[in-house]
Motif scaffolding. Structure first.
Motif, PDB file in Angstrom:
ATOM      1  N   SER A 239       0.910  -1.805   0.265  1.00  0.00           N
ATOM      2  CA  SER A 239       0.012   0.006   0.084  1.00  0.00           C
ATOM      3  C   SER A 239       1.340   1.134   0.435  1.00  0.00           C
ATOM      4  O   SER A 239       0.356   2.237  -0.769  1.00  0.00           O
ATOM      5  CB  SER A 239      -0.898   0.039   1.747  1.00  0.00           C
ATOM      6  N   SER A 240       1.792   0.966   0.704  1.00  0.00           N
ATOM      7  CA  SER A 240       3.005   1.691   1.016  1.00  0.00           C
ATOM      8  C   SER A 240       3.393   2.750  -0.377  1.00  0.00           C
ATOM      9  O   SER A 240       4.609   3.438  -0.271  1.00  0.00           O
ATOM     10  CB  SER A 240       3.595   2.323   2.214  1.00  0.00           C
ATOM     11  N   ALA A 241       4.202   1.780  -1.116  1.00  0.00           N
ATOM     12  CA  ALA A 241       4.778   1.875  -2.449  1.00  0.00           C
ATOM     13  C   ALA A 241       4.818   1.081  -3.682  1.00  0.00           C
ATOM     14  O   ALA A 241       5.125   1.598  -4.679  1.00  0.00           O
ATOM     15  CB  ALA A 241       5.898  -0.219  -1.904  1.00  0.00           C
ATOM     16  N   GLY A 242       3.302   1.608  -3.381  1.00  0.00           N
ATOM     17  CA  GLY A 242       2.781   1.912  -4.854  1.00  0.00           C
ATOM     18  C   GLY A 242       1.343   1.774  -5.618  1.00  0.00           C
ATOM     19  O   GLY A 242       1.294   2.401  -6.474  1.00  0.00           O
ATOM     20  N   VAL A 243       0.847   0.792  -4.410  1.00  0.00           N
ATOM     21  CA  VAL A 243      -0.795   0.395  -4.492  1.00  0.00           C
ATOM     22  C   VAL A 243      -1.281   0.569  -3.020  1.00  0.00           C
ATOM     23  O   VAL A 243      -1.890   0.280  -2.754  1.00  0.00           O
ATOM     24  CB  VAL A 243      -0.705  -1.023  -4.726  1.00  0.00           C
ATOM     25  N   PRO A 244      -2.020   2.684  -3.253  1.00  0.00           N
ATOM     26  CA  PRO A 244      -2.510   3.096  -2.085  1.00  0.00           C
ATOM     27  C   PRO A 244      -3.888   2.049  -2.079  1.00  0.00           C
ATOM     28  O   PRO A 244      -4.169   1.624  -3.237  1.00  0.00           O
ATOM     29  CB  PRO A 244      -2.938   3.868  -2.497  1.00  0.00           C
ATOM     30  N   GLY A 245      -4.001   1.277  -0.804  1.00  0.00           N
ATOM     31  CA  GLY A 245      -4.951   1.047  -0.524  1.00  0.00           C
ATOM     32  C   GLY A 245      -5.391  -0.520   0.244  1.00  0.00           C
ATOM     33  O   GLY A 245      -5.687  -1.595   0.466  1.00  0.00           O
ATOM     34  N   TYR A 246      -4.222  -0.962  -0.421  1.00  0.00           N
ATOM     35  CA  TYR A 246      -4.173  -2.753  -0.726  1.00  0.00           C
ATOM     36  C   TYR A 246      -3.981  -3.140  -0.034  1.00  0.00           C
ATOM     37  O   TYR A 246      -2.697  -3.058   1.850  1.00  0.00           O
ATOM     38  CB  TYR A 246      -2.790  -2.857  -1.825  1.00  0.00           C
ATOM     39  N   GLU A 247      -4.490  -4.012   0.411  1.00  0.00           N
ATOM     40  CA  GLU A 247      -4.493  -4.844   1.738  1.00  0.00           C
ATOM     41  C   GLU A 247      -4.463  -6.626   1.583  1.00  0.00           C
ATOM     42  O   GLU A 247      -6.264  -6.517   1.220  1.00  0.00           O
ATOM     43  CB  GLU A 247      -4.632  -4.679   2.647  1.00  0.00           C
ATOM     44  N   MET A 248      -4.180  -7.900   2.008  1.00  0.00           N
ATOM     45  CA  MET A 248      -4.672  -9.309   1.596  1.00  0.00           C
ATOM     46  C   MET A 248      -4.190  -9.966   2.711  1.00  0.00           C
ATOM     47  O   MET A 248      -3.027  -9.439   3.839  1.00  0.00           O
ATOM     48  CB  MET A 248      -3.870  -9.489   0.237  1.00  0.00           C
ATOM     49  N   GLY A 249      -4.839 -10.724   2.882  1.00  0.00           N
ATOM     50  CA  GLY A 249      -4.635 -11.742   3.872  1.00  0.00           C
ATOM     51  C   GLY A 249      -4.336 -13.308   4.204  1.00  0.00           C
ATOM     52  O   GLY A 249      -5.766 -13.014   2.584  1.00  0.00           O
ATOM     53  N   TYR A 250      -4.777 -14.347   5.046  1.00  0.00           N
ATOM     54  CA  TYR A 250      -5.169 -15.545   5.053  1.00  0.00           C
ATOM     55  C   TYR A 250      -5.312 -15.931   6.167  1.00  0.00           C
ATOM     56  O   TYR A 250      -5.056 -14.975   7.334  1.00  0.00           O
ATOM     57  CB  TYR A 250      -4.502 -15.919   4.197  1.00  0.00           C
ATOM     58  N   TRP A 251      -6.020 -17.194   6.445  1.00  0.00           N
ATOM     59  CA  TRP A 251      -6.177 -17.979   7.783  1.00  0.00           C
ATOM     60  C   TRP A 251      -6.287 -19.017   8.052  1.00  0.00           C
ATOM     61  O   TRP A 251      -6.395 -19.918   6.814  1.00  0.00           O
ATOM     62  CB  TRP A 251      -7.972 -16.867   8.215  1.00  0.00           C
ATOM     63  N   PHE A 252      -6.382 -19.611   8.884  1.00  0.00           N
ATOM     64  CA  PHE A 252      -6.254 -20.761   8.774  1.00  0.00           C
ATOM     65  C   PHE A 252      -7.564 -21.513   9.846  1.00  0.00           C
ATOM     66  O   PHE A 252      -7.536 -20.993  10.732  1.00  0.00           O
ATOM     67  CB  PHE A 252      -5.091 -21.593   9.946  1.00  0.00           C
ATOM     68  N   GLY A 253      -7.894 -22.439   9.953  1.00  0.00           N
ATOM     69  CA  GLY A 253      -9.327 -23.125  10.748  1.00  0.00           C
ATOM     70  C   GLY A 253      -8.660 -25.470  10.705  1.00  0.00           C
ATOM     71  O   GLY A 253      -8.735 -25.623   9.592  1.00  0.00           O
ATOM     72  N   ALA A 254      -9.966 -25.519  11.815  1.00  0.00           N
ATOM     73  CA  ALA A 254      -9.271 -26.986  11.711  1.00  0.00           C
ATOM     74  C   ALA A 254     -10.945 -27.263  11.783  1.00  0.00           C
ATOM     75  O   ALA A 254     -12.476 -26.794  12.370  1.00  0.00           O
ATOM     76  CB  ALA A 254      -9.490 -27.441  12.912  1.00  0.00           C
ATOM     77  N   TYR A 255     -11.389 -28.572  10.864  1.00  0.00           N
ATOM     78  CA  TYR A 255     -12.956 -29.058  10.759  1.00  0.00           C
ATOM     79  C   TYR A 255     -12.554 -30.273  10.072  1.00  0.00           C
ATOM     80  O   TYR A 255     -11.358 -31.358  10.299  1.00  0.00           O
ATOM     81  CB  TYR A 255     -13.169 -28.690   9.024  1.00  0.00           C
ATOM     82  N   VAL A 256     -13.803 -31.026  10.551  1.00  0.00           N
ATOM     83  CA  VAL A 256     -13.525 -32.690  10.594  1.00  0.00           C
ATOM     84  C   VAL A 256     -15.698 -32.338   9.904  1.00  0.00           C
ATOM     85  O   VAL A 256     -16.254 -32.064   9.779  1.00  0.00           O
ATOM     86  CB  VAL A 256     -14.456 -32.889  12.424  1.00  0.00           C
ATOM     87  N   PRO A 257     -15.373 -34.086   9.842  1.00  0.00           N
ATOM     88  CA  PRO A 257     -16.719 -34.040   8.393  1.00  0.00           C
ATOM     89  C   PRO A 257     -18.305 -33.985   9.320  1.00  0.00           C
ATOM     90  O   PRO A 257     -18.155 -33.818  10.773  1.00  0.00           O
ATOM     91  CB  PRO A 257     -16.802 -35.253   8.453  1.00  0.00           C
ATOM     92  N   ALA A 258     -18.779 -33.083   8.612  1.00  0.00           N
ATOM     93  CA  ALA A 258     -21.062 -33.296   9.207  1.00  0.00           C
ATOM     94  C   ALA A 258     -21.121 -33.643   9.663  1.00  0.00           C
ATOM     95  O   ALA A 258     -20.179 -35.423   9.633  1.00  0.00           O
ATOM     96  CB  ALA A 258     -21.622 -32.694   8.045  1.00  0.00           C
ATOM     97  N   ASN A 259     -21.941 -33.920  10.853  1.00  0.00           N
ATOM     98  CA  ASN A 259     -22.576 -35.171  11.842  1.00  0.00           C
ATOM     99  C   ASN A 259     -21.617 -35.940  12.860  1.00  0.00           C
ATOM    100  O   ASN A 259     -21.544 -36.932  13.683  1.00  0.00           O
ATOM    101  CB  ASN A 259     -23.006 -36.370  11.182  1.00  0.00           C
ATOM    102  N   THR A 260     -20.405 -35.224  12.674  1.00  0.00           N
ATOM    103  CA  THR A 260     -19.155 -35.923  14.151  1.00  0.00           C
ATOM    104  C   THR A 260     -19.748 -34.876  15.474  1.00  0.00           C
ATOM    105  O   THR A 260     -20.380 -34.529  16.036  1.00  0.00           O
ATOM    106  CB  THR A 260     -18.063 -34.778  14.098  1.00  0.00           C
ATOM    107  N   PRO A 261     -19.669 -36.370  16.651  1.00  0.00           N
ATOM    108  CA  PRO A 261     -20.769 -36.019  17.132  1.00  0.00           C
ATOM    109  C   PRO A 261     -20.367 -34.753  18.228  1.00  0.00           C
ATOM    110  O   PRO A 261     -19.025 -34.485  18.934  1.00  0.00           O
ATOM    111  CB  PRO A 261     -20.550 -37.466  18.653  1.00  0.00           C
TER     112      PRO A 261
END
Length: 323
Positions: A239-261
């Motif tokens: 954003s500060s180096a040539g593309v004002p307003g640019y921002e991006m990211g990612y996230w991690f998560g854990a899942y199990v199959p549906a209907n897991t008790p």
């Protein structure tokens, strides 16, 4: 109407049916747990899964097996877990790629990101780093933009995840340049070709790209976060180096199959959250600039819904047509 004796029999039957689930949750885990990673070895998700797995083993005494199933933008790994037995022994350690971005990138998925899974917990959030080969004439973000405008459609950027791809697509849109996208099964494979000079640029997760930049094997031009990374304080934000307003990211998560008790989900949740504070995970978070963020299953469900809407807006704005 039922007779009292019939009601008692039904109640007794219901209680008997519940006993195995209660026992299963109380004893869980009684055997090795498999973490399915829908990306290749060495990817940020793989590194996190191994660190979290170590923490789960320390708490439960059970071995955690890491199974990498990369390809098809995380669909292979996600589909594997979606079809697994709902018993808590096959866990998807994934990112926004499979759970929020893919519904907007593909006309047909081999799994349903919502209906096929029980959310367990968030595991962290992070940013990316824009890297090029050291032989590139681009020494800054502005240099790269200038080079891309002089060669429309000729410079390439690789991605091995939706996070990496959309970061590149958003960069094109906001910088007003045209790049050629080259898809890969996993981000470490992109790094290999970038090191070899086969492609021109990559938006890499910090865990994959930063070590290469720190060893001067790649040149870092900018970070995708709104503030500089404490791990690379001299690298400016895009954003500060040539593309004002640019921002991006990612996230991690854990899942199990549906209907897991629910009791099993709850026990797994506690193990995963506990693992985020153990030494191996703390080292991963510190070395990659990832924020250790956890949640309840319900909070992850709400977060995933909001992220799916957000990624949909970005993808539509970038004019990416579902394939």
């Amino acid at each position: 109407m039922f007779h009292i004796s019939a009601k008692k029999n039904l109640l007794a039957t219901a209680l008997l049916l519940c006993l195995p689930l209660a026992a299963q949750a109380q004893d869980y885990p009684t055997r090795p747990i498999t973490f399915v990673v829908p990306f290749g070895p060495g990817s940020a998700t793989d590194q996190l899964a191994r660190a979290i797995g170590q923490g789960v083993t320390e708490q439960s005494g059970q071995v955690v097996v890491i199974e990498n199933k990369p390809g098809a933008s995380a669909m292979i790994g996600a589909s594997d877990v979606a079809r697994a037995a709902p018993d808590g022994y096959r866990v998807l350690i994934t990112t926004n790629t499979s759970q929020s971005a893919n519904p907007h990138l593909y006309k047909k998925l081999s799994y349903d990101p919502i209906k096929d899974f029980e959310p367990v917990t968030l595991l962290g959030t992070g940013g990316q780093i824009m890297v090029v080969n050291p032989a590139s004439p681009a020494k800054t973000v502005e240099d790269f933009i200038k080079l891309a405008k002089e060669n429309p459609g000729k410079l390439t950027f690789g991605s091995g995840s939706s996070s990496s791809r959309i970061a590149g697509e958003l960069f094109q849109q906001m910088a007003g340049v045209e790049l050629l996208h080259v898809p890969y099964k996993s981000n470490p494979l992109v790094i290999s070709d970038l090191l070899g000079g086969q492609i021109d640029m990559m938006m890499a997760d910090m865990a994959t790209g930063l070590p290469q930049a720190q060893s001067n094997k790649l040149r870092a031009l900018g970070v995708t976060t709104s503030k500089p990374s404490p791990l690379a304080p001299t690298v400016p934000t895009i954003s500060s180096a040539g593309v004002p307003g640019y921002e991006m990211g990612y996230w991690f998560g854990a899942y199990v199959p549906a209907n897991t008790p629910a009791p099993v989900v709850s026990k797994l949740h506690d193990l995963l959250v506990g693992a985020t504070t153990r030494a191996a995970a703390t080292q991963f978070y510190t070395q990659t600039g990832t924020q250790p963020v956890t949640s309840s299953p319900a909070e992850l469900a709400d977060f995933q819904k909001a992220e799916t809407e957000k990624w949909g807006i970005i993808i539509k704005k970038a004019d990416i047509k579902p394939s």
